[in-house]
Motif scaffolding. Structure first.
Motif, PDB file in Angstrom:
ATOM      1  N   VAL A  16       0.869  -1.184   0.000  1.00  0.00           N
ATOM      2  CA  VAL A  16       0.000   0.000   0.000  1.00  0.00           C
ATOM      3  C   VAL A  16       0.908   1.237   0.000  1.00  0.00           C
ATOM      4  N   ALA A  17       1.052   1.853  -1.185  1.00  0.00           N
ATOM      5  CA  ALA A  17       1.998   2.948  -1.375  1.00  0.00           C
ATOM      6  C   ALA A  17       1.372   4.307  -1.107  1.00  0.00           C
ATOM      7  N   VAL A  18       2.231   5.254  -0.713  1.00  0.00           N
ATOM      8  CA  VAL A  18       1.824   6.642  -0.475  1.00  0.00           C
ATOM      9  C   VAL A  18       2.614   7.513  -1.440  1.00  0.00           C
ATOM     10  N   SER A  19       1.910   8.389  -2.163  1.00  0.00           N
ATOM     11  CA  SER A  19       2.600   9.274  -3.084  1.00  0.00           C
ATOM     12  C   SER A  19       1.907  10.621  -3.165  1.00  0.00           C
ATOM     13  N   ARG A  20       2.605  11.543  -3.800  1.00  0.00           N
ATOM     14  CA  ARG A  20       2.100  12.903  -3.973  1.00  0.00           C
ATOM     15  C   ARG A  20       2.707  13.464  -5.247  1.00  0.00           C
ATOM     16  N   ARG A  21       2.057  14.446  -5.825  1.00  0.00           N
ATOM     17  CA  ARG A  21       2.644  15.110  -6.990  1.00  0.00           C
ATOM     18  C   ARG A  21       4.011  15.664  -6.598  1.00  0.00           C
ATOM     19  N   VAL A  22       4.940  15.630  -7.535  1.00  0.00           N
ATOM     20  CA  VAL A  22       6.294  16.100  -7.263  1.00  0.00           C
ATOM     21  C   VAL A  22       6.294  17.544  -6.784  1.00  0.00           C
ATOM     22  N   ASP A  23       5.365  18.367  -7.299  1.00  0.00           N
ATOM     23  CA  ASP A  23       5.336  19.777  -6.893  1.00  0.00           C
ATOM     24  C   ASP A  23       4.649  19.991  -5.537  1.00  0.00           C
ATOM     25  N   GLY A  24       4.163  18.907  -4.904  1.00  0.00           N
ATOM     26  CA  GLY A  24       3.568  19.003  -3.576  1.00  0.00           C
ATOM     27  C   GLY A  24       2.117  19.444  -3.558  1.00  0.00           C
ATOM     28  N   THR A  25       1.511  19.682  -4.712  1.00  0.00           N
ATOM     29  CA  THR A  25       0.121  20.116  -4.749  1.00  0.00           C
ATOM     30  C   THR A  25      -0.823  18.924  -4.696  1.00  0.00           C
ATOM     31  N   GLY A  26      -2.060  19.200  -4.362  1.00  0.00           N
ATOM     32  CA  GLY A  26      -3.089  18.161  -4.357  1.00  0.00           C
ATOM     33  C   GLY A  26      -3.019  17.275  -3.129  1.00  0.00           C
ATOM     34  N   PRO A  27      -3.891  16.276  -3.130  1.00  0.00           N
ATOM     35  CA  PRO A  27      -3.964  15.385  -1.972  1.00  0.00           C
ATOM     36  C   PRO A  27      -2.809  14.388  -1.936  1.00  0.00           C
ATOM     37  N   VAL A  28      -2.703  13.700  -0.830  1.00  0.00           N
ATOM     38  CA  VAL A  28      -1.836  12.535  -0.724  1.00  0.00           C
ATOM     39  C   VAL A  28      -2.625  11.384  -1.333  1.00  0.00           C
ATOM     40  N   TYR A  29      -1.954  10.561  -2.121  1.00  0.00           N
ATOM     41  CA  TYR A  29      -2.594   9.400  -2.737  1.00  0.00           C
ATOM     42  C   TYR A  29      -2.068   8.139  -2.084  1.00  0.00           C
ATOM     43  N   VAL A  30      -2.991   7.300  -1.631  1.00  0.00           N
ATOM     44  CA  VAL A  30      -2.652   5.981  -1.102  1.00  0.00           C
ATOM     45  C   VAL A  30      -3.217   4.997  -2.114  1.00  0.00           C
ATOM     46  N   THR A  31      -2.361   4.136  -2.674  1.00  0.00           N
ATOM     47  CA  THR A  31      -2.801   3.233  -3.730  1.00  0.00           C
ATOM     48  C   THR A  31      -2.581   1.780  -3.318  1.00  0.00           C
ATOM     49  N   LYS A  32      -3.571   0.950  -3.704  1.00  0.00           N
ATOM     50  CA  LYS A  32      -3.527  -0.474  -3.378  1.00  0.00           C
ATOM     51  C   LYS A  32      -4.181  -1.247  -4.512  1.00  0.00           C
ATOM     52  N   ALA A  33      -3.577  -2.355  -4.894  1.00  0.00           N
ATOM     53  CA  ALA A  33      -4.190  -3.221  -5.900  1.00  0.00           C
ATOM     54  C   ALA A  33      -5.510  -3.762  -5.360  1.00  0.00           C
TER      55      ALA A  33
END
Length: 147
Positions: free
Chosen positions: A108-125
């Motif tokens: 379960v990964a956590v990512s964000r746009r490189v520029d730091g804008t927008g929400p935090v995204y948590v992604t899971k298959a």
């Protein structure tokens, strides 16, 4: 960003995810749908947007359908989006550059746009995890996770 190797194998502690949170699922896999039901029972105040299941079962989600389905929802959130399924992530995150900052659970990964804008995204298959995986992820969100 990754730190210098110092001989240990432990990941740094993941800070709580920022509220508010919304779970978005277009995965048709039975595991994903089981996890959504467990989340709804355990944390009924969490916002969940789940695409309808097609007649006849668990066919893979069509990326064009997912993009159209999600766009029609007009979801605005500033904190954390938990995205279930690869088609879901592709449709919601769109194009851009992303920085993965680690995981909140195995797979379960956590990512964000490189520029730091927008929400935090948590992604899971969609097909990954046990029944309570989403509940554990939501428990990592700050004080407003229950709505």
């Amino acid at each position: 960003a990754a730190g210098a190797f110092s001989g240990g194998c432990e990941e740094p502690a993941t800070p709580p995810l920022p509220p508010p949170v919304m779970v978005v699922c277009a995965s048709m896999h039975g595991t994903a749908r089981m996890q959504l039901e467990a989340l709804r029972r355990a944390r009924p105040g969490v916002a969940v947007a789940a695409s309808p299941m097609p007649p006849g079962g668990h066919a893979p989600a069509d990326p064009a359908f997912v993009a159209g389905w999600f766009d029609s929802r007009a979801v605005v959130i500033a904190g954390t989006l938990v995205l279930i399924g690869g088609e879901t992530a592709a449709a919601v995150m769109g194009e851009g550059r992303w920085l993965c900052s680690g995981t909140v659970a195995p797979g379960v990964a956590v990512s964000r746009r490189v520029d730091g804008t927008g929400p935090v995204y948590v992604t899971k298959a969609g097909a990954f995890g046990d029944e309570d995986t989403l509940v554990r992820v939501i428990d990592m969100v700050g004080d407003e996770a229950d709505g």
